[in-house]
Structure formats: C-alpha cells, structure tokens
Scaffold this motif. Sequence first.
Motif, PDB file in Angstrom:
ATOM      1  N   LEU A 146     -43.166  -8.796  15.703  1.00  0.00           N
ATOM      2  CA  LEU A 146     -42.953  -8.753  17.143  1.00  0.00           C
ATOM      3  C   LEU A 146     -41.575  -9.301  17.505  1.00  0.00           C
ATOM      4  O   LEU A 146     -40.889  -8.772  18.395  1.00  0.00           O
ATOM      5  CB  LEU A 146     -44.039  -9.554  17.860  1.00  0.00           C
ATOM      6  N   ALA A 147     -41.161 -10.361  16.806  1.00  0.00           N
ATOM      7  CA  ALA A 147     -39.843 -10.937  17.070  1.00  0.00           C
ATOM      8  C   ALA A 147     -38.725  -9.977  16.682  1.00  0.00           C
ATOM      9  O   ALA A 147     -37.675  -9.938  17.332  1.00  0.00           O
ATOM     10  CB  ALA A 147     -39.686 -12.250  16.310  1.00  0.00           C
ATOM     11  N   ALA A 148     -38.950  -9.193  15.622  1.00  0.00           N
ATOM     12  CA  ALA A 148     -37.940  -8.214  15.220  1.00  0.00           C
ATOM     13  C   ALA A 148     -37.743  -7.150  16.287  1.00  0.00           C
ATOM     14  O   ALA A 148     -36.662  -6.559  16.397  1.00  0.00           O
ATOM     15  CB  ALA A 148     -38.349  -7.566  13.898  1.00  0.00           C
ATOM     16  N   ARG A 149     -38.770  -6.941  17.111  1.00  0.00           N
ATOM     17  CA  ARG A 149     -38.682  -5.927  18.161  1.00  0.00           C
ATOM     18  C   ARG A 149     -38.309  -6.508  19.510  1.00  0.00           C
ATOM     19  O   ARG A 149     -37.527  -5.907  20.267  1.00  0.00           O
ATOM     20  CB  ARG A 149     -40.021  -5.190  18.267  1.00  0.00           C
ATOM     21  N   TYR A 150     -38.864  -7.684  19.854  1.00  0.00           N
ATOM     22  CA  TYR A 150     -38.678  -8.247  21.191  1.00  0.00           C
ATOM     23  C   TYR A 150     -37.884  -9.550  21.200  1.00  0.00           C
ATOM     24  O   TYR A 150     -37.621 -10.098  22.280  1.00  0.00           O
ATOM     25  CB  TYR A 150     -40.038  -8.521  21.845  1.00  0.00           C
ATOM     26  N   GLY A 151     -37.507 -10.058  20.037  1.00  0.00           N
ATOM     27  CA  GLY A 151     -36.958 -11.402  19.982  1.00  0.00           C
ATOM     28  C   GLY A 151     -38.083 -12.414  19.925  1.00  0.00           C
ATOM     29  O   GLY A 151     -39.256 -12.078  20.105  1.00  0.00           O
ATOM     30  N   SER A 152     -37.757 -13.679  19.707  1.00  0.00           N
ATOM     31  CA  SER A 152     -38.797 -14.690  19.508  1.00  0.00           C
ATOM     32  C   SER A 152     -39.347 -15.264  20.809  1.00  0.00           C
ATOM     33  O   SER A 152     -40.473 -15.768  20.845  1.00  0.00           O
ATOM     34  CB  SER A 152     -38.243 -15.833  18.648  1.00  0.00           C
ATOM     35  N   TYR A 153     -38.595 -15.180  21.903  1.00  0.00           N
ATOM     36  CA  TYR A 153     -38.978 -15.845  23.145  1.00  0.00           C
ATOM     37  C   TYR A 153     -40.264 -15.262  23.751  1.00  0.00           C
ATOM     38  O   TYR A 153     -41.215 -15.988  24.051  1.00  0.00           O
ATOM     39  CB  TYR A 153     -37.820 -15.739  24.143  1.00  0.00           C
TER      40      TYR A 153
END
Length: 463
Positions: free
Chosen positions: A322-329
Amino acid sequence: MSTSPGIADLEPLRRRREQRAWTWYDWANSAYFTTVLSVLFGPYMATVAGRAAGCGEEVEGCERTLSVLGLGVAPGSLPFYLTSFATILSAFVLPFVGALVDRSPRKRLHLAAFAWSGAATASLLFWMRDDQWQIGAVAVVVSSVLAGCSLVSYSALLVDISDEQERDALSSRGWAFGYLGGGVLLALNLVLVLGNDAFGISTELAVRLSMLSAAVWWAAFTIIPVTRLRDRPPSAPEGPGGSLVDRSFGQLRRTLRELRSYPMTLRFLVAYLFFNDGIQTVIYAASTYGEKTLGFGTSVLIGTILLIQFVAFGGALLFGRLAARYGSYTPILRGLAVWIVIVVVAFFLPARNVALFLLVAVGIGVVLGGTQALSRSFFSLLIPRGREGEYFALYNACERGTSWLGTFVFGLVFQLTDSYRPALLALLVFFVVGGALLLRVDPERGIREAGNDVPLALRRASV
C-alpha cells in the motif's frame, strides 16, 4: 591506473546483503517482545505477585495489595506499572544513547552491546518463581530499557543502508520478518507449555523455560547483523569539543532546541506517542485480558498471539505494498481507524467465546505490523541527515513494549474499577488523539523541511 569499464559495480549487491542482514535483528528481538512481554510475563507476574500479596492464584476481585517501595499496588496492576516505569527510565536513557550513536562510527557494535546485555538480563526471568516477584521486576525493567537502546542503533542503521525510495519496503520486510521469527519461537513455546506433562515438567517451569528461550534466541540471532553490517563514519555535523560523552550531551541539547524548527516532525512524534501507546498497551494487555477477564487458558492465549504473529507477517507486507502505491502516510491513518474498531469490539467480547476472540486477533494482526512498520519508515523521512540516532531515541522511547502512559492508565483504571474491561476501553483516547494529531501533519512539507527527498508514491498520492 584506471578502473576497467568492464568491472561491475558491486555496491548495490553489498547494500542488498546488508539490508537482508539488518532484517535479522527484527527476527532476533521480536522473540523477547512476543514471548515475554506480549504473552507470558504479564499473567505470570500477576500470579507471582498475587501469591506474595496473599491472593492465591486469582487477582481479579482480590482486595489485598502488594507493598512496592512503600506503596500499595494491586497485584494485577504490577506488570503494567513496571512497564510504565521502564519507559520513564528510558526517557532519560535513550536520548543520551541516541546522541552517542550519532557521534560514533560503530553503530553495529552499540547494537551488539545493548542486545546481548538485554538478553542476559532477560534470562534472569527464569528465576522468578513462587512469590519472588522482585527478581522479575528488576529483570523486565532493565531488559526493556536495554532493548530500547538496541533499537536506537538498529533504527539509525536503516537510514545508512537505504534511501528514501527504499525505506517503506525495507522497514515492512523487517517488521514482517520479526513477526515471523517471534511466531516461530512462540510456536515452539506453545508445544512446551501445552505439552508440559509429556516433558515431565510443571506449567510454571514451562513458562519460565519459554521466557529463557526468548533471551537465548535474542542473543543468538543478533550475531547475524553484527557480523554482516558495516560501520560507517558518522554523518552528524561537528558538535562541541571534548569527550564523546560531552559531545553527545551537547548534540542532544541542540536537537531538543532545533526540534521546534521541524514542526511536522514534532507533530508526528507526539501523534506517534499517543497512538503507539494505545497499540503497545493493547498488545501487552491482550494475554492478561484474555486470561483474567475472558477466562481463557494459557493454550488459547499463546495460540491467539501466535495467530496474530503470522497474520501480522502478511499485514506488514500488505501495508508495504500500500505504501508503494499511496506512500506511508495514508495507510497509517487508515490503520488507526481499524484500531479504534478493534478496541470497541474487544470491550464487548463475551467470556469464553474463542471464535470471536480469534476474529479480533486476526484484525489486530492485519494492522499491527503495517502501522508500526510504516510509522518507522515515515519518521525516518522527517529526520535531518546525521541526526538519526537522537531522533530515533525519542521515537523508540515510545516504541513497542515501552509505552508508559497507556500501561499506566490501564493499570490505574483496573485498580479503580477492579475490572479490565473499562481499562481496555480507556485506551480509545490514545487512538483518537493520535489520529487527530496525525491529520494535522503535512507529510511533504515535513520531509522537505528535514532536507530529504519526497518519495514518488507519496507525491503521486497527494496529486
């Protein structure tokens, strides 16, 4: 003599090798946090303290108190007060350790010293038996502080061996690997505790041996990162002269002053203090809540925590994607919403309903690894280069197994109400306040203010 253009650049290969070695410390230390802090220590310490207070084996409903430094403490609250004290002590120790790490070219040796000292101290838990709660109290406080010290060096090494684009994935792999390692040892301990009669030992001896095995596991697997990671010159700016200790204190003072110049970093750190306190207290209290309130035996509790471990392995990898797609925030925010639902559902759980208890455990596992892994990598983006040790010292002061306000509130509410249900519900405030503060963090601004590059995924998500 010039280098031949045909010779391959081996640096990427060396870095990948170091990244794999780095994840092994998650594998090593997770056994202590899982087997000892999350599952066995709390209920066992409550039982031992209950004997010392004259409560017998049941601490819920017992009006007797234990004298601790002249104060009357309910035996069921003692494990939570000990964790709170360990974190208060860490608040004084870890910032100094972080300053020391930033000024030293030997982060991996600091990691080794703290890890092996912590494992040696944790092994003393084996000698906590009958009504001898004192040795367990000292061992768990000291080993928790030393574990936090080791995590300062470990987290600072994350920045040395990865760039901004790699951190979310690497941190997620580390957490996932840690949950897998903690789950493997917990499975072995499950066999020992449940099959204690087959091994010719008592249940309590099986519990003590399991806590000892976590200390041995922690020490043994720390050998891998210590021998395979490389030392690097410190990248911290030159501070005042004098000894390493003097320079470390000087750097720490400057960092505390300069933190006001990084408002997004400060805001995230405070938000993390709240929601991580909630997460850690839920995990730490789960076994005690399950045994003392819901009426489950040790086998169900260990099996449930084991389930959480293996689900968290997949959850950490899922959040990494998910972070690879949306970032970690954004995934961190969504994870906190799920945590709120979990606490509310757990409050209404009926006693001895294993199916519902396991369902809540699955929910915990999905968000547990992901929120923690991405919090670590996101915070690394908010740290000015060369100040990783000090900033991660502040971060790790409220990291897993060292939350103080959450465990204090949990223990205090139990002491006032004589029930773990309202104590659990009181933890909602930590997730709500932490989420509200996190909503006020501007991730791109914070990363740029710290002088780091904004990851591509986060830039795409904000468009």
